[in-house]
Design a protein around this motif. Structure first.
Motif, PDB file in Angstrom:
ATOM      1  N   LYS A   1       0.838  -1.208   0.000  1.00 55.70           N
ATOM      2  CA  LYS A   1       0.000   0.000   0.000  1.00 55.70           C
ATOM      3  C   LYS A   1       0.868   1.251   0.000  1.00 55.70           C
ATOM      4  N   ALA A   2       2.073   1.141   0.553  1.00 58.76           N
ATOM      5  CA  ALA A   2       2.972   2.296   0.596  1.00 58.76           C
ATOM      6  C   ALA A   2       3.330   2.783  -0.806  1.00 58.76           C
ATOM      7  N   LEU A   3       3.189   1.917  -1.811  1.00 56.48           N
ATOM      8  CA  LEU A   3       3.497   2.310  -3.193  1.00 56.48           C
ATOM      9  C   LEU A   3       2.323   3.006  -3.866  1.00 56.48           C
ATOM     10  N   LEU A   4       1.156   2.976  -3.228  1.00 53.99           N
ATOM     11  CA  LEU A   4      -0.031   3.630  -3.801  1.00 53.99           C
ATOM     12  C   LEU A   4      -0.029   5.088  -3.361  1.00 53.99           C
ATOM     13  N   THR A   5       0.672   5.915  -4.103  1.00 51.82           N
ATOM     14  CA  THR A   5       0.882   7.314  -3.708  1.00 51.82           C
ATOM     15  C   THR A   5      -0.318   8.212  -3.969  1.00 51.82           C
ATOM     16  N   ASP A   6      -1.273   7.750  -4.772  1.00 52.29           N
ATOM     17  CA  ASP A   6      -2.490   8.529  -4.985  1.00 52.29           C
ATOM     18  C   ASP A   6      -3.641   7.594  -5.350  1.00 52.29           C
ATOM     19  N   ASP A   7      -4.862   8.146  -5.384  1.00 51.14           N
ATOM     20  CA  ASP A   7      -6.065   7.340  -5.591  1.00 51.14           C
ATOM     21  C   ASP A   7      -6.106   6.664  -6.957  1.00 51.14           C
ATOM     22  N   SER A   8      -5.405   7.216  -7.925  1.00 53.13           N
ATOM     23  CA  SER A   8      -5.476   6.675  -9.291  1.00 53.13           C
ATOM     24  C   SER A   8      -4.423   5.598  -9.553  1.00 53.13           C
ATOM     25  N   LYS A   9      -3.532   5.390  -8.604  1.00 53.30           N
ATOM     26  CA  LYS A   9      -2.443   4.427  -8.797  1.00 53.30           C
ATOM     27  C   LYS A   9      -3.001   3.009  -8.879  1.00 53.30           C
ATOM     28  N   ASN A  10      -2.535   2.243  -9.868  1.00 52.18           N
ATOM     29  CA  ASN A  10      -2.972   0.861 -10.037  1.00 52.18           C
ATOM     30  C   ASN A  10      -1.767   0.030 -10.454  1.00 52.18           C
ATOM     31  N   LEU A  11      -1.297  -0.838  -9.556  1.00 54.32           N
ATOM     32  CA  LEU A  11      -0.071  -1.597  -9.794  1.00 54.32           C
ATOM     33  C   LEU A  11      -0.372  -3.010 -10.286  1.00 54.32           C
ATOM     34  N   ASN A  12       0.571  -3.553 -11.042  1.00 58.56           N
ATOM     35  CA  ASN A  12       0.542  -4.963 -11.402  1.00 58.56           C
ATOM     36  C   ASN A  12       1.355  -5.718 -10.356  1.00 58.56           C
ATOM     37  N   THR A  13       0.729  -6.676  -9.692  1.00 57.40           N
ATOM     38  CA  THR A  13       1.442  -7.440  -8.664  1.00 57.40           C
ATOM     39  C   THR A  13       1.652  -8.889  -9.096  1.00 57.40           C
ATOM     40  N   SER A  14       1.598  -9.134 -10.402  1.00 58.75           N
ATOM     41  CA  SER A  14       1.724 -10.510 -10.886  1.00 58.75           C
ATOM     42  C   SER A  14       2.781 -10.617 -11.978  1.00 58.75           C
ATOM     43  N   SER A  15       3.640 -11.627 -11.855  1.00 59.80           N
ATOM     44  CA  SER A  15       4.636 -11.906 -12.900  1.00 59.80           C
ATOM     45  C   SER A  15       4.185 -13.067 -13.782  1.00 59.80           C
ATOM     46  N   ASP A  16       2.876 -13.361 -13.792  1.00 58.50           N
ATOM     47  CA  ASP A  16       2.360 -14.496 -14.565  1.00 58.50           C
ATOM     48  C   ASP A  16       2.744 -14.415 -16.039  1.00 58.50           C
ATOM     49  N   ILE A  17       2.724 -13.215 -16.615  1.00 55.24           N
ATOM     50  CA  ILE A  17       3.014 -13.085 -18.040  1.00 55.24           C
ATOM     51  C   ILE A  17       4.450 -13.498 -18.342  1.00 55.24           C
ATOM     52  N   ILE A  18       5.361 -13.234 -17.404  1.00 57.33           N
ATOM     53  CA  ILE A  18       6.755 -13.660 -17.575  1.00 57.33           C
ATOM     54  C   ILE A  18       6.861 -15.167 -17.398  1.00 57.33           C
ATOM     55  N   GLU A  19       6.233 -15.681 -16.340  1.00 50.16           N
ATOM     56  CA  GLU A  19       6.289 -17.116 -16.047  1.00 50.16           C
ATOM     57  C   GLU A  19       5.713 -17.933 -17.200  1.00 50.16           C
ATOM     58  N   SER A  20       4.546 -17.516 -17.709  1.00 55.16           N
ATOM     59  CA  SER A  20       3.889 -18.298 -18.755  1.00 55.16           C
ATOM     60  C   SER A  20       4.630 -18.204 -20.081  1.00 55.16           C
ATOM     61  N   THR A  21       5.204 -17.035 -20.369  1.00 52.64           N
ATOM     62  CA  THR A  21       5.953 -16.900 -21.621  1.00 52.64           C
ATOM     63  C   THR A  21       7.210 -17.758 -21.599  1.00 52.64           C
TER      64      THR A  21
END
Length: 304
Positions: free
Chosen positions: A208-228
């Motif tokens: 949550k500390a990385l959510l610096t404002d209300d519009s922030k939306n992070l990717n927390t998944s490396s699935d695209i790397i793992e699956s590729t």
């Protein structure tokens, strides 16, 4: 997805990871906003040294949390040993059709859900089984409470992973995940399950500390790397002596061709004219690991 850099080696230190992050940032003239990793010590160390924010892949993080709380517990070790023995005992018998799913040796705690679900179903239908099947699987009843506890944990992990992977990690999903964990994991929990819930909340509070404002939306998944990379592993030789070969260069092409619009504009003729076999050999010598099959062949032929 666009692949910016690939190389292979026997090992990578935190300094190596940091240098590669800086190298890629320079090459594309853009510093990443954050870096996702599976929490490997060298990756965490290297990302920290680069001064860039670190995001832990939610699947690996949840797997490590479950491992921390259950991995060394006597009842959990007893259950996993039991399931392994059941598979060995009955896999060539007429009872094999009810065997539990195979427990993976790698990333086991990221893949508990299938056999926890199996154990739950077996307990729920136990009274309807034929007597010989009851006798074979009666030992599961000794772990009924643990299986129920693990089922709650797996449901919670699945819920928060799907929420964050599908909607991103933002203040809204942060709040929804917290409320779910408090209600379903911490509510009326044993001390062990309560600690699991607290650890899960810790993951969300940390990010949550990385959510610096209300519009922030992070990717927390490396699935695209793992699956590729998984596609490469399916296509590479099963002989591990080959290591990572220049065939891995198909990955950047594959990731582009998954986008039909990009594939239509790709100039094959230009690539065939401008990229020579020597270029591939040069890339391999600089970035790829030693091909031990080639070395073996040279030695056995006396040409080394």
């Amino acid at each position: 997805m666009t692949i910016l850099h690939m190389e292979a080696g026997g090992q990578y230190t935190g300094d190596d990871v940091c240098k590669n992050i800086q190298k890629v940032s320079t090459n594309v003239d853009n510093k990443p906003e954050y870096v996702i990793s599976d929490q490997g010590h060298n990756l965490v160390n290297g990302i920290g040294k680069s001064g860039i924010s670190a995001v832990s892949d939610i699947s690996h993080a949840m797997g490590n949390i479950v491992k921390h709380r259950y991995g060394k517990s006597d009842d959990f070790k007893g259950l996993t040993t039991l399931l392994g023995n059941i598979r060995l005992k009955y896999h060539l018998t007429d009872k094999a059709f009810l065997l539990p799913p195979n427990m993976r040796s790698i990333c086991r705690f990221m893949n508990l859900a299938s056999w926890v679900d199996w154990a739950q179903r077996m307990i729920s239908v136990y009274d309807t089984l034929a007597q010989e099947l009851k006798d074979a699987y009666a030992c599961l009843l000794d772990y009924k409470e643990l299986i129920a506890e693990l089922a709650i944990a797996m449901d919670a992990v699945k819920h928060v992973e799907e929420k964050c992977k599908n909607e991103g990690f933002n203040l809204k999903t942060y709040g929804e995940c917290r409320r779910y964990i408090i209600k379903h994991v911490l509510g009326n929990a044993s001390s062990r399950r309560a600690m699991l819930g607290i650890d899960m909340l810790g993951y969300f509070d940390q990010h949550k500390a990385l959510l610096t404002d209300d519009s922030k939306n992070l990717n927390t998944s490396s699935d695209i790397i793992e699956s590729t990379f998984g596609i490469f592993k399916m296509k590479m030789s099963p002989n591990k002596l080959y290591g990572i070969t220049p065939f891995v260069l198909f990955l950047p092409l594959y990731s582009k061709f998954k986008n039909e619009n990009a594939a239509k504009t790709f100039n094959f003729k230009e690539r065939l004219v401008n990229v020579k076999l020597k270029d591939i050999d040069d890339y391999a010598s600089e970035h790829m690991s030693t091909n031990w099959v080639t070395e073996r062949t040279k030695i056995l032929r006396g040409t080394a």
